[in-house]
Write a protein that holds these residues in place. Structure first.
Motif: not given
Length: 519
Positions: A228-238
């Motif tokens: 979840y931490e990883a996908i949150s970082i990717l989401s914020y970059r999007f």
């Protein structure tokens, strides 16, 4: 024979100065021409309301500041309240048209995507594809059509009936976690629901067991917190790239860049071995199928890889990443807001418990046969989405040619987006009392209310694949909570007022709740 040339060729300093002046003048001329052309092309939009803007940068400073504060959705909502249901903001001289009337949004998306006048915005598509390759959400045309066709049957309402048992198992795990705590102890429900939705989507797509104690031999185990931490970082970059940040900034030696690359590697290590195995199963090369779990062989990943030979490694990885992102936060945050609103509205809470109690008295459990009797619980989910549309305007469209919206001529090249938070509070459509939490509005059978627009899963051909899955998960989880517990919010109304945005809107405090077991 040409004479041999020796020595160095030199130019007078005045010539170099002249060349430099001509270069600068030429560049300024091109820039000025492009600036004038854009301004002239979009002159018709100058008559629309617009927030104050910088003469050169437009509204980019406000947009990027809002994204940094994780309040982009709030900025669009505030502008909608101030400027009305149709306004334009500017990035340099490029216009972004914002809509906030639900029926206008629905008609614009459906008609525009159908006749080809609107396409996915290039920047948003690039931002999606930057996360993990060419993914379904960023595609269009024939390539998108066959990919969408491949996944549609897996997420249809008829197919999802076979997932009720999986969802119920995941929901029961959450119930047991709550029961294991003291009645006076605070529990943040948002992380609980993230675990629920991630376990469900991982089971359905990747064949990872719901029970964390059961091994998953096809790849690394599911560590919910780390994934979840990883996908949150990717989401914020999007979100940053989609709203104006340059893609090349990920190569700068900043903490954001370091976090991005670490997150991308973690997700790749989690997903890639499973994608590779699914492709090997398709080819049946060097794979001992007896050593592959039955859950993995039944997974969507294996089914799609086998059914669609057009899928290669890159596109299948991108698809898997998108499904993991889209299948987790959306439903989890919606559930959190629903739990909060039930606590804040005792009348609705009591009515919902009465509905659930009648199901248990008649049937003893939730089944596919009695699921339709939970229409009031489903209405609670829809009402939550209306007030807290977690995906609020982060994937704009772009006009391929001149179009007309609400009698306004919109030039080619205009980006079109929306404020779902403002749309959900539209006084004409969601009357009476659009600011109040009233699930009954979705059950009203009078003629004028039979077609309330439910646009929070999108509209048209790009409508959310996981709509039925999300509604099923949310309804089952809420029903089980209502059956087993009463609860109260620890932070009161501030839990639904202090919000932030990654790609999606989420509660800043995680919504801490105190549960009390019912007899």
């Amino acid at each position: 024979m040409l004479p041999e040339i020796t020595g160095q060729i030199t130019f007078p300093s005045s010539s170099l100065q002249l060349a430099a002046v001509l270069g600068v003048t030429s560049s300024l001329g091109i820039f000025s021409w492009r600036w004038w052309k854009q301004k002239n092309d979009y002159r018709v939009l100058e008559s629309l309301p617009s927030p104050p803007r910088h003469w050169l940068l437009g509204n980019i400073p406000q947009i990027l500041a809002a994204v940094k504060q994780k309040k982009y959705f709030k900025l669009l909502f505030d502008w909608s309240q101030e400027l009305g249901p149709m306004y334009v903001y500017w990035t340099n001289n490029q216009p972004v048209l914002i809509l906030s009337k639900p029926r206008v949004i629905e008609d614009t998306i459906i008609n525009g995507m159908r006749n080809g006048s609107l396409v996915r915005g290039k920047r948003a598509s690039e931002a999606w594809n930057d996360i993990g390759g060419p993914i379904l959400l960023g595609q269009q045309g024939t390539q998108w059509q066959w990919r969408r066709k491949a996944w549609n049957p897996e997420f249809s309402s008829s197919s999802l009936s076979k997932y009720v048992e999986i969802i119920s198992e995941a929901c029961e795990q959450i119930i047991e976690k709550i029961k294991a705590t003291e009645s006076s102890e605070e529990i943040k429900v948002d992380p609980l629901f993230v675990e629920l939705t991630m376990r469900v989507i991982s089971r359905i797509v990747f064949g990872i067991p719901i029970n964390p104690k059961t091994p998953s031999p096809e790849g690394p185990p599911l560590d919910v917190a780390k994934v979840y931490e990883a996908i949150s970082i990717l989401s914020y970059r999007f979100l940053r790239v989609a709203t104006g940040q340059k893609k090349w900034m990920k190569y700068l030696p900043t903490k954001d860049s370091q976090d991005y690359w670490a997150a991308k590697k973690y997700i790749s290590d989690f997903i890639n071995p499973r994608v590779d195995l699914a492709l090997r199963l398709r080819e049946q090369n060097n794979v001992d199928s007896e050593r592959v779990s039955s859950l993995f062989q039944e997974s969507m990943l294996v089914k799609i890889a086998a059914k669609e030979p057009k899928y290669n490694r890159e596109s299948l990885i991108g698809e898997a990443i998108e499904l993991l992102l889209a299948g987790t936060d959306t439903t989890a945050h919606t559930l959190s807001f629903a739990v909060a609103q039930l606590s804040l509205n005792p009348r609705v809470f009591q009515q919902a418990q009465t509905v659930v109690d009648e199901i248990w008295q008649s049937h003893g459990a939730i089944t596919t046969q009695n699921f339709k009797e939970l229409s009031y619980i489903s209405a609670i989910v829809k009402e939550t989405l209306r007030l807290y549309s977690v995906a609020s305007g982060s994937t704009p469209l772009e006009a391929e040619r001149e179009i007309v919206i609400e009698d306004k001529v919109i030039p080619r090249g205009t980006k079109i987006s929306w404020s779902m938070l403002a749309a959900g509070r539209d006084e004409e459509v969601y009357s009476p009392k659009p600011e109040e939490f009233m699930p009954e509005r979705w059950l009203d059978k009078t003629k004028e209310n039979t077609q309330l627009p439910m646009i929070h899963f999108g509209s048209g051909s790009h409508r959310c694949l996981g709509e039925h899955l999300s509604m099923l998960e949310s309804t089952v989880m809420l029903s089980l909570l209502l059956h087993h517990f009463d609860w109260e919010l620890v932070n009161g109304r501030s839990s639904v007022e202090n919000l932030q945005q990654n790609i999606l809107i989420y509660p800043t405090d995680g919504i801490p709740v105190r549960f009390r077991s019912r007899n």
